[in-house]
Design a protein around this motif. Sequence first.
Motif, mmCIF file in Angstrom:
data_model
loop_
_atom_site.group_PDB
_atom_site.id
_atom_site.type_symbol
_atom_site.label_atom_id
_atom_site.label_comp_id
_atom_site.label_asym_id
_atom_site.label_seq_id
_atom_site.Cartn_x
_atom_site.Cartn_y
_atom_site.Cartn_z
ATOM 1 N N TYR A 32 0.830 -1.206 0.000
ATOM 2 C CA TYR A 32 0.000 0.000 0.000
ATOM 3 C C TYR A 32 0.867 1.260 0.000
ATOM 4 C CZ TYR A 32 -3.109 3.674 1.553
ATOM 5 O OH TYR A 32 -3.778 4.853 1.652
ATOM 6 N N LYS A 33 1.892 1.285 0.853
ATOM 7 C CA LYS A 33 2.774 2.460 0.927
ATOM 8 C C LYS A 33 3.526 2.665 -0.389
ATOM 9 C CE LYS A 33 2.358 3.883 5.222
ATOM 10 N NZ LYS A 33 2.013 5.239 5.599
ATOM 11 N N THR A 34 3.934 1.573 -1.048
ATOM 12 C CA THR A 34 4.630 1.667 -2.328
ATOM 13 C C THR A 34 3.712 2.252 -3.395
ATOM 14 O OG1 THR A 34 6.025 -0.212 -1.758
ATOM 15 C CG2 THR A 34 5.876 0.356 -4.098
ATOM 16 N N ILE A 35 2.475 1.746 -3.451
ATOM 17 C CA ILE A 35 1.503 2.263 -4.423
ATOM 18 C C ILE A 35 1.209 3.735 -4.144
ATOM 19 C CG2 ILE A 35 -0.901 2.093 -5.188
ATOM 20 C CD1 ILE A 35 -0.651 -0.955 -4.720
ATOM 21 N N LYS A 36 1.069 4.081 -2.869
ATOM 22 C CA LYS A 36 0.787 5.467 -2.483
ATOM 23 C C LYS A 36 1.920 6.399 -2.916
ATOM 24 C CE LYS A 36 0.775 8.256 1.608
ATOM 25 N NZ LYS A 36 0.970 8.279 3.018
ATOM 26 N N ALA A 37 3.153 6.034 -2.611
ATOM 27 C CA ALA A 37 4.296 6.882 -2.955
ATOM 28 C C ALA A 37 4.451 7.016 -4.469
ATOM 29 C CB ALA A 37 5.577 6.320 -2.342
ATOM 30 N N THR A 38 4.263 5.929 -5.188
ATOM 31 C CA THR A 38 4.372 5.964 -6.652
ATOM 32 C C THR A 38 3.294 6.862 -7.255
ATOM 33 O OG1 THR A 38 5.270 3.720 -6.626
ATOM 34 C CG2 THR A 38 4.441 4.534 -8.728
ATOM 35 N N THR A 39 2.064 6.722 -6.770
ATOM 36 C CA THR A 39 0.967 7.549 -7.264
ATOM 37 C C THR A 39 1.232 9.024 -7.005
ATOM 38 O OG1 THR A 39 -0.600 5.756 -6.850
ATOM 39 C CG2 THR A 39 -1.519 7.957 -7.082
ATOM 40 N N ALA A 62 -4.384 22.201 -8.184
ATOM 41 C CA ALA A 62 -5.556 21.595 -7.543
ATOM 42 C C ALA A 62 -5.575 20.084 -7.773
ATOM 43 C CB ALA A 62 -6.834 22.231 -8.069
ATOM 44 N N ILE A 63 -5.255 19.661 -8.973
ATOM 45 C CA ILE A 63 -5.221 18.226 -9.271
ATOM 46 C C ILE A 63 -4.085 17.555 -8.506
ATOM 47 C CG2 ILE A 63 -4.817 16.535 -11.113
ATOM 48 C CD1 ILE A 63 -6.336 18.479 -12.986
ATOM 49 N N ILE A 64 -2.913 18.195 -8.457
ATOM 50 C CA ILE A 64 -1.793 17.653 -7.679
ATOM 51 C C ILE A 64 -2.204 17.520 -6.210
ATOM 52 C CG2 ILE A 64 0.515 18.147 -6.781
ATOM 53 C CD1 ILE A 64 1.154 19.426 -9.507
ATOM 54 N N GLY A 65 -2.860 18.532 -5.676
ATOM 55 C CA GLY A 65 -3.317 18.484 -4.286
ATOM 56 C C GLY A 65 -4.270 17.328 -4.039
ATOM 57 N N ALA A 66 -5.191 17.113 -4.964
ATOM 58 C CA ALA A 66 -6.138 16.000 -4.818
ATOM 59 C C ALA A 66 -5.411 14.653 -4.847
ATOM 60 C CB ALA A 66 -7.186 16.067 -5.917
ATOM 61 N N ILE A 67 -4.424 14.533 -5.723
ATOM 62 C CA ILE A 67 -3.663 13.275 -5.816
ATOM 63 C C ILE A 67 -2.860 13.043 -4.533
ATOM 64 C CG2 ILE A 67 -1.738 12.145 -7.009
ATOM 65 C CD1 ILE A 67 -2.830 13.426 -9.606
ATOM 66 N N GLY A 70 -5.548 12.364 -1.462
ATOM 67 C CA GLY A 70 -6.407 11.179 -1.575
ATOM 68 C C GLY A 70 -5.965 10.004 -0.714
ATOM 69 N N PRO A 71 -4.729 9.530 -0.846
ATOM 70 C CA PRO A 71 -4.286 8.409 -0.015
ATOM 71 C C PRO A 71 -4.217 8.750 1.476
ATOM 72 C CG PRO A 71 -2.870 8.625 -1.933
ATOM 73 C CD PRO A 71 -3.771 9.811 -1.908
ATOM 74 N N GLU A 72 -3.966 10.019 1.777
ATOM 75 C CA GLU A 72 -3.924 10.426 3.188
ATOM 76 C C GLU A 72 -5.305 10.299 3.822
ATOM 77 O OE1 GLU A 72 -1.058 10.907 4.560
ATOM 78 O OE2 GLU A 72 0.017 10.915 2.660
ATOM 79 N N ILE A 73 -6.346 10.617 3.060
ATOM 80 C CA ILE A 73 -7.712 10.468 3.565
ATOM 81 C C ILE A 73 -8.011 8.996 3.813
ATOM 82 C CG2 ILE A 73 -10.151 10.729 2.951
ATOM 83 C CD1 ILE A 73 -9.334 13.317 1.509
ATOM 84 N N LEU A 74 -7.544 8.117 2.926
ATOM 85 C CA LEU A 74 -7.736 6.678 3.139
ATOM 86 C C LEU A 74 -7.049 6.224 4.423
ATOM 87 C CD1 LEU A 74 -7.305 5.135 -0.416
ATOM 88 C CD2 LEU A 74 -9.381 5.249 0.952
ATOM 89 N N GLU A 75 -5.827 6.689 4.648
ATOM 90 C CA GLU A 75 -5.112 6.316 5.871
ATOM 91 C C GLU A 75 -5.832 6.830 7.112
ATOM 92 O OE1 GLU A 75 -0.956 7.159 6.065
ATOM 93 O OE2 GLU A 75 -0.583 6.255 4.117
ATOM 94 N N TYR A 76 -6.346 8.048 7.043
ATOM 95 C CA TYR A 76 -7.096 8.609 8.170
ATOM 96 C C TYR A 76 -8.335 7.763 8.451
ATOM 97 C CZ TYR A 76 -9.824 11.856 10.959
ATOM 98 O OH TYR A 76 -10.570 12.423 11.950
ATOM 99 N N THR A 77 -9.023 7.354 7.395
ATOM 100 C CA THR A 77 -10.214 6.526 7.546
ATOM 101 C C THR A 77 -9.867 5.186 8.178
ATOM 102 O OG1 THR A 77 -11.179 7.574 5.601
ATOM 103 C CG2 THR A 77 -12.151 5.488 6.308
ATOM 104 N N ILE A 78 -8.784 4.571 7.718
ATOM 105 C CA ILE A 78 -8.369 3.273 8.260
ATOM 106 C C ILE A 78 -7.967 3.405 9.718
ATOM 107 C CG2 ILE A 78 -6.583 1.487 8.130
ATOM 108 C CD1 ILE A 78 -6.588 1.944 5.094
ATOM 109 N N ALA A 79 -7.216 4.449 10.040
ATOM 110 C CA ALA A 79 -6.727 4.623 11.410
ATOM 111 C C ALA A 79 -7.862 4.886 12.397
ATOM 112 C CB ALA A 79 -5.724 5.767 11.463
ATOM 113 N N ASN A 80 -8.925 5.519 11.952
ATOM 114 C CA ASN A 80 -10.030 5.856 12.844
ATOM 115 C C ASN A 80 -11.223 4.926 12.695
ATOM 116 O OD1 ASN A 80 -8.743 8.058 14.056
ATOM 117 N ND2 ASN A 80 -9.160 9.284 12.236
ATOM 118 N N GLU A 81 -11.028 3.832 11.975
ATOM 119 C CA GLU A 81 -12.096 2.864 11.779
ATOM 120 C C GLU A 81 -12.376 2.136 13.092
ATOM 121 O OE1 GLU A 81 -11.159 -0.958 9.570
ATOM 122 O OE2 GLU A 81 -12.308 0.190 8.108
ATOM 123 N N PRO A 82 -13.640 2.090 13.525
ATOM 124 C CA PRO A 82 -13.923 1.377 14.777
ATOM 125 C C PRO A 82 -13.725 -0.115 14.592
ATOM 126 C CG PRO A 82 -15.961 2.077 13.734
ATOM 127 C CD PRO A 82 -14.838 2.661 12.923
#
Length: 90
Positions: A32-39, A62-67, A70-82
């Motif tokens: 996951y971290k490899t895919i995230k860094a490459t993206t 704006a597009i660079i910011g979204a890219i 995006g993965p940071e939001i996924l990590e936040y969601t995973i970390a705070n998942e009950p």
Amino acid sequence: MATRQHKPTTRESIRECNEAVSRRFHVTLAVYKTIKATTQLIGVVGGILAMQQGADPMTSLAIIGAILVGPEILEYTIANEPPRDHERKD
């Protein structure tokens, strides 16, 4: 006197994060971290190349910011998942 809460060690925290990523995306944390860094790298390079070719800088940023976010939001969601009911630790 209050009792101390058990704080997870770094190894336990990494293990829990790896398990959460594996459950959600069916890949290991390293993949996951490899895919995230490459993206993120491809997104930034693509945005810079687009600006050099004449694209609107604000749109490209704006597009660079979204890219990048995006993965940071996924990590936040995973970390705070009950925890799930069958995995809950009391």
